[in-house]
Enzyme design. Structure first.
Site, short mmCIF file in Angstrom:
data_model
loop_
_atom_site.label_atom_id
_atom_site.label_comp_id
_atom_site.label_asym_id
_atom_site.label_seq_id
_atom_site.Cartn_x
_atom_site.Cartn_y
_atom_site.Cartn_z
N ASN A 47 1.06 -1.25 -0.16
CA ASN A 47 -0.09 -0.20 -0.06
C ASN A 47 1.03 0.94 0.35
O ASN A 47 0.39 2.39 0.54
CB ASN A 47 -0.92 -0.47 1.31
CG ASN A 47 -2.19 0.87 0.92
OD1 ASN A 47 -2.86 1.38 2.01
ND2 ASN A 47 -2.14 0.84 -0.04
N ARG A 90 1.57 1.07 -5.76
CA ARG A 90 1.17 0.37 -6.70
C ARG A 90 -1.01 1.10 -6.29
O ARG A 90 -1.50 1.57 -7.06
CB ARG A 90 0.49 -0.57 -7.70
CG ARG A 90 1.96 -1.28 -7.96
CD ARG A 90 2.05 -2.81 -8.40
NE ARG A 90 2.38 -3.74 -6.63
CZ ARG A 90 2.30 -4.27 -6.86
NH1 ARG A 90 2.44 -5.68 -7.79
NH2 ARG A 90 2.90 -5.28 -5.33
N SER A 91 -0.96 0.66 -5.19
CA SER A 91 -2.24 0.55 -5.01
C SER A 91 -2.99 1.89 -4.49
O SER A 91 -3.83 3.08 -4.75
CB SER A 91 -3.06 -0.31 -3.64
OG SER A 91 -2.34 -0.21 -2.02
P1 4NP Z 1 3.62 -2.07 -3.35
O1 4NP Z 1 5.29 -2.45 -3.34
O2 4NP Z 1 2.55 -3.48 -3.00
O3 4NP Z 1 2.97 -1.58 -4.63
O4 4NP Z 1 3.10 -1.44 -2.39
C1 4NP Z 1 5.68 -3.10 -2.52
C2 4NP Z 1 6.16 -2.39 -1.66
C3 4NP Z 1 7.12 -3.03 -0.35
C4 4NP Z 1 7.73 -4.34 -0.58
C5 4NP Z 1 7.34 -4.82 -2.16
C6 4NP Z 1 6.11 -4.43 -2.38
N1 4NP Z 1 8.09 -4.78 0.50
O5 4NP Z 1 8.49 -5.67 0.53
O6 4NP Z 1 8.79 -4.15 1.13
#
Ligand code: 4NP
Length: 152
Positions: free
Chosen positions: A12, A15-16
């Site tokens: 969060n 992308r979202s």
């Molecule tokens: P999101 O991206 O799912 O699009 O917000 C990510 C944010 C953090 C992580 C992975 C994806 N992470 O591994 O911390």
């Protein structure tokens, strides 16, 4: 009654929130009553603003998302929202696994709503660069516009 839509990714923070921003704009353009939020299936970034790179790409398109704060998906979301729209297949599986049996929210992938892209995921840009965030924006904007058009 307004349509209530929740966009979901892993953290969060990338992308979202961008999907939420694109949807708010798509709906603004259509002057259409809708409630829009976003959340993550993971808990690591709860309470934090969107990733700086996500904020930067949104700003490029004239949208300020620095005031958004990450939260995790809850069981209550499955009754509070009509549509829960996942960014990728892993997050859709996580949502399907936690979905209460009485839940009425419809689950889908964002790109299911875009002609010719059903079943595709919005690729996680977290370990990528600026170009990846541009791709993310293009994908979530296409998804948001298609969703807004379908709901009208
Ligand atoms: P999101 O991206 O799912 O699009 O917000 C990510 C944010 C953090 C992580 C992975 C994806 N992470 O591994 O911390």
């Amino acid at each position: 009654m307004p349509h209530r839509i929740l966009f979901v990714c892993l953290g969060n923070i990338c992308r979202s929130p961008l999907a939420e921003a694109a949807m708010r704009r798509a709906v603004d353009e259509r002057d259409f009553a809708v409630e829009i939020e976003s959340a993550g299936t993971g808990e690591w970034h709860v309470g934090l603003p969107p990733d700086e790179r996500a904020q930067a790409v949104a700003r490029t398109y004239g949208i300020e998302i620095g005031g958004y704060r990450a939260r995790q998906v809850t069981l209550a979301d499955f009754t509070a929202f009509d549509e829960i729209v996942a960014m990728d297949a892993d997050n859709l599986s996580a949502l399907e696994a936690m979905r209460p049996t009485e839940a009425k929210a419809r689950l889908s992938l964002l790109l299911d709503h875009v002609s010719g892209r059903s079943g595709q995921s919005v690729v996680d840009p977290y370990y990528g660069g600026e170009a990846d965030f541009e791709t993310t924006w293009a994908d979530v904007d296409a998804g948001a516009r298609a969703l807004a058009k379908a709901l009208l």
